[in-house]
Scaffold this motif. Structure first.
Motif, PDB file in Angstrom:
ATOM      1  N   THR A 117       0.879  -1.151   0.000  1.00 49.73           N
ATOM      2  CA  THR A 117       0.000   0.000   0.000  1.00 49.73           C
ATOM      3  C   THR A 117       0.921   1.207   0.000  1.00 49.73           C
ATOM      4  O   THR A 117       1.843   1.270   0.808  1.00 49.73           O
ATOM      5  CB  THR A 117      -0.870   0.018   1.272  1.00 49.73           C
ATOM      6  N   VAL A 118       0.699   2.123  -0.921  1.00 48.45           N
ATOM      7  CA  VAL A 118       1.609   3.262  -1.010  1.00 48.45           C
ATOM      8  C   VAL A 118       1.466   4.151   0.226  1.00 48.45           C
ATOM      9  O   VAL A 118       0.369   4.530   0.613  1.00 48.45           O
ATOM     10  CB  VAL A 118       1.347   4.083  -2.291  1.00 48.45           C
ATOM     11  N   SER A 119       2.593   4.404   0.859  1.00 46.78           N
ATOM     12  CA  SER A 119       2.637   5.317   1.998  1.00 46.78           C
ATOM     13  C   SER A 119       3.962   6.058   1.937  1.00 46.78           C
ATOM     14  O   SER A 119       4.865   5.664   1.192  1.00 46.78           O
ATOM     15  CB  SER A 119       2.561   4.520   3.308  1.00 46.78           C
ATOM     16  N   GLY A 120       4.071   7.120   2.711  1.00 45.48           N
ATOM     17  CA  GLY A 120       5.342   7.832   2.760  1.00 45.48           C
ATOM     18  C   GLY A 120       6.444   6.926   3.288  1.00 45.48           C
ATOM     19  O   GLY A 120       7.565   6.929   2.796  1.00 45.48           O
ATOM     20  N   CYS A 121       6.094   6.129   4.290  1.00 44.47           N
ATOM     21  CA  CYS A 121       7.096   5.271   4.939  1.00 44.47           C
ATOM     22  C   CYS A 121       7.655   4.205   4.001  1.00 44.47           C
ATOM     23  O   CYS A 121       8.866   4.021   3.933  1.00 44.47           O
ATOM     24  CB  CYS A 121       6.503   4.623   6.184  1.00 44.47           C
ATOM     25  N   ARG A 122       6.788   3.501   3.285  1.00 46.15           N
ATOM     26  CA  ARG A 122       7.313   2.437   2.407  1.00 46.15           C
ATOM     27  C   ARG A 122       8.081   3.058   1.238  1.00 46.15           C
ATOM     28  O   ARG A 122       9.014   2.474   0.710  1.00 46.15           O
ATOM     29  CB  ARG A 122       6.238   1.452   1.945  1.00 46.15           C
ATOM     30  N   THR A 123       7.686   4.271   0.851  1.00 46.52           N
ATOM     31  CA  THR A 123       8.392   4.956  -0.235  1.00 46.52           C
ATOM     32  C   THR A 123       9.772   5.407   0.235  1.00 46.52           C
ATOM     33  O   THR A 123      10.770   5.238  -0.462  1.00 46.52           O
ATOM     34  CB  THR A 123       7.557   6.155  -0.720  1.00 46.52           C
ATOM     35  N   LEU A 124       9.810   5.956   1.441  1.00 45.85           N
ATOM     36  CA  LEU A 124      11.094   6.356   2.026  1.00 45.85           C
ATOM     37  C   LEU A 124      12.040   5.160   2.124  1.00 45.85           C
ATOM     38  O   LEU A 124      13.229   5.268   1.838  1.00 45.85           O
ATOM     39  CB  LEU A 124      10.870   6.955   3.423  1.00 45.85           C
ATOM     40  N   LEU A 125      11.483   4.010   2.518  1.00 43.23           N
ATOM     41  CA  LEU A 125      12.312   2.805   2.649  1.00 43.23           C
ATOM     42  C   LEU A 125      13.003   2.461   1.328  1.00 43.23           C
ATOM     43  O   LEU A 125      14.158   2.029   1.316  1.00 43.23           O
ATOM     44  CB  LEU A 125      11.447   1.636   3.140  1.00 43.23           C
ATOM     45  N   ARG A 126      12.322   2.661   0.203  1.00 40.44           N
ATOM     46  CA  ARG A 126      12.919   2.386  -1.120  1.00 40.44           C
ATOM     47  C   ARG A 126      14.090   3.328  -1.391  1.00 40.44           C
ATOM     48  O   ARG A 126      15.146   2.912  -1.853  1.00 40.44           O
ATOM     49  CB  ARG A 126      11.861   2.503  -2.226  1.00 40.44           C
ATOM     50  N   LEU A 127      13.889   4.602  -1.109  1.00 40.49           N
ATOM     51  CA  LEU A 127      14.968   5.566  -1.303  1.00 40.49           C
ATOM     52  C   LEU A 127      16.122   5.278  -0.353  1.00 40.49           C
ATOM     53  O   LEU A 127      17.294   5.370  -0.710  1.00 40.49           O
ATOM     54  CB  LEU A 127      14.447   6.992  -1.079  1.00 40.49           C
TER      55      LEU A 127
END
Ligand code: 1Q0
Length: 233
Positions: A119-129
């Motif tokens: 599920t797209v969230s700021g947290c999972r996106t940050l983890l990718r970066l």
């Protein structure tokens, strides 16, 4: 990003954003964090169209967090207007998407972090970066440590990728990465890139950048760890 602003990569600009990100004892500000990625995109663009895919991926990840931050800011502004806040010009800054930790706590409290499925969230996106940042740090460090005549930047890039980010990539992404490494320029390019007058100067600058990345990385890593977010799908 408007083409009218300076599009040229400058190691100094990258360093400036990286050094502005750490805040308090253990947090990272999102604005300079994302601005650092903008600088890296500028670098990738100097490598030509083959890096388009990589730039696009970084742009898509940073814009997810930026859009969440923007929405948050608008929500706060609207709330303030609705309450006809006598404070008048209350800043909409200070919301959920100011820092890594404020984002984690807000998204957790709002039930936006999904630990079981994508599920797209700021947290999972940050983890990718964040995972990509470890690779970048190791790469720049190895580039600085390795003396002249050692491995080529492309080889160091490949080796550090395999040790880090590749662990999180699918087969096809790994194939794409192998292609991208072929576009990695020789050492001389990096000397020109950081505007160094001598190879020693390049090493110093690379160490500074990788050190600044390390500081940001370690703080983010600790925050992710404390919130159990190191494996968000
Ligand atoms: C310079 C050579 C770079 C070679 C890059 C190869 C990277 C791999 C190819 C990536 C293609 C992106 C496809 C999508 C990947 C996603 O599956 C993945 C996971 O996201 P999700 O949503 O599917 O769970 N996304 C990521 O892993 C995001 C990170 C992408 C790679 C970021 C690469 C950053 C590289 C920067 C190089 C800059 C060198 C700077 C030198 C500075 C000198 C002072």
């Amino acid at each position: 990003s408007s083409p009218f602003f300076c599009q040229k990569f400058q190691a100094g600009d990258l360093l400036k954003h990286l050094q502005a990100a750490p805040v308090l004892a253990n947090d990272v500000l999102l604005k300079p964090y994302l601005a650092s990625w903008d600088e890296l995109i500028k670098f990738l663009k100097t490598l030509g169209p083959i890096m388009g895919l990589v730039s696009q991926e970084i742009e898509s990840k940073t814009s997810i967090i930026r859009k969440l931050a923007q929405k948050e800011e608008e929500d706060i502004k609207r709330l303030l207007r609705e309450r006809q806040s006598e404070a008048g010009q209350v800043s909409a800054e200070g919301g959920a998407y100011v820092s890594v930790r404020s984002m984690m706590e807000a998204e957790l409290a709002r039930g936006l972090v999904d630990f079981t499925q994508l599920t797209v969230s700021g947290c999972r996106t940050l983890l990718r970066l964040h995972r990509a940042l470890l690779w970048l740090q190791l790469f720049l460090q190895s580039l600085a440590d390795e003396d002249e005549g050692g491995c080529s930047p492309a080889q160091l890039c490949r080796d550090t990728y395999r040790l880090t980010l590749a662990q999180h990539h699918t087969f096809w992404v790994k194939q794409a990465a192998e292609l991208a490494f072929k576009a990695m320029p020789e050492r001389a390019f990096f000397h020109r890139l950081v505007c160094a007058k001598t190879p020693v100067e390049t090493v110093i600058i690379l160490h500074m950048v990788s050190g600044a990345i390390g500081e940001v990385y370690n703080r983010t890593q600790l925050a992710l760890e404390e919130h159990g977010m190191l494996a968000l799908p």
